[in-house]
Design an enzyme around this catalytic site. Sequence first.
Site, PDB file in Angstrom:
ATOM      1  N   TYR A  72       8.252 -14.696  -1.844  1.00  0.00           N
ATOM      2  CA  TYR A  72       7.135 -13.968  -2.439  1.00  0.00           C
ATOM      3  C   TYR A  72       6.061 -14.922  -2.934  1.00  0.00           C
ATOM      4  O   TYR A  72       4.865 -14.698  -2.724  1.00  0.00           O
ATOM      5  CB  TYR A  72       7.625 -13.090  -3.589  1.00  0.00           C
ATOM      6  N   LYS A 111      -2.615   2.217   4.513  1.00  0.00           N
ATOM      7  CA  LYS A 111      -1.696   2.805   5.497  1.00  0.00           C
ATOM      8  C   LYS A 111      -1.380   4.272   5.257  1.00  0.00           C
ATOM      9  O   LYS A 111      -1.032   4.997   6.179  1.00  0.00           O
ATOM     10  CB  LYS A 111      -0.380   2.026   5.511  1.00  0.00           C
ATOM     11  N   GLY A 154      -6.310  -1.101  -6.316  1.00  0.00           N
ATOM     12  CA  GLY A 154      -7.353  -0.952  -5.304  1.00  0.00           C
ATOM     13  C   GLY A 154      -8.193   0.289  -5.536  1.00  0.00           C
ATOM     14  O   GLY A 154      -9.425   0.254  -5.437  1.00  0.00           O
TER      15      GLY A 154
END
Length: 451
Positions: free
Chosen positions: A200, A74, A55
Amino acid sequence: MVRAEEEEEAQQRRSCFGPRAFAARQPPRRTTSSLPVWKLAGCTLFITGASRGIGKAIALKAARDGANIVIAAKTAEPHPKLPGTIYTAAQEVEAAGGKALPCVVDIRDEQQIGDAVQKAVDAFGGIDILVNNASAISLTGTLETHMKKVDLMLGINLRGTYLTSKLVIPHLLKSRNPHILNLSPPLNLNPVWFKNHTAYTMAKYGMSMCVLGMAEEFRGQIAVNALWPRTAIQTAAMDMLGGEGVSKQCRKADIIADAAYAILSRPKDYTGHFLVDEEFLREQGVKDFDQYAVQPGHPLLPDFFLDETPESLVEKMEQHGATPAFKPPSSSSATPTSGGPVETTFDAIKGVINEDVVKSTQGIYQFDLSGEHTGVWFLDLKTGSGSVGQGEPPTKADVVMKMDSSDFSKMFSGKLKPTMAFMSGKLKIKGDMTLAIKLEKLMNRMNKAKL
């Protein structure tokens, strides 16, 4: 006249592909990787999980063109094991030439996403691009996966991607060339990609299903695509997951950033594609992929979900000198036996353990072996000078490892990399993952002893 100029500037903030942006992008310049650089100056990118890793790499790539980056993640305080926060990432974005807006966002929280979206609109006049990068992973089987972990993966990967998209789309529809890019794989329904980590796979494929549906739903209005790496990518999370030595089997996040940059520069009618970084960049004219390798020339660890059959992956890996970790299960007898290569391996382990190894490890391991040499063995690296034996350990194991007996011997002799065995599902681990990673150091000692 002043009023007209102010309105024009406001329009430029609302869209990174307005008249000025197009003029500034003609003609395209080229980087050393032969990629045409279409300016993203004035674009506002909302990137989830942008405080580190892939990212952040995408954020920095766009920032070099002067883009506005909303860092939605976060981590506001330093993590004990993972580098970077939203604020350190923002500093890097600003240093690269972009404008940054760090926002504390847990993408499972609708209020936090909504607040960050509104802050982005207030600061930059709109949002042009959404990159759904945030993800959670647990490569464990159905019985080994706690529901808390299932909820985490589904909440971040599937629900978080859907929810963030839902809240950003009204603003994307006001942009002249809006994009959504999900970091998710092609929808490969081969059962081999489900059997070892069903939860997952369901969660990750949920991100891909968002691409499949939204690309069609918003065709002609918003470009919606998926991007996935051909090989493992070096990130702090990968280092934690793969343990010591995994980085040399990886590519740098720059390859994903370059591919994302090229995708986001396409017009909005370029939509509904499930792209793999290497193949897409080859189509853009990139020929030198050594530039992306952490250690050029070293065999690379293939990523999940890409090959039609395990056999085809084995063939490709062998062609490049890597150790296959996807060979079909052996059809040999499951009759419990002992001795042979397994006993030889444990004899060799006994020869390399000592008080120093015990002191630095402090763990008890149990090995549940199947296949030709079925049986249970233990390795005590917590007491005295260490010990090995057949059967369950005298005290409860900190780590339980399950695998085929032939793969066990290969792993301790250096013929099968533990990281590849684990990530492919050949090695299943229950218990303390930190202790599991420590065991790899013991394997390296045995390799030096040429077991």
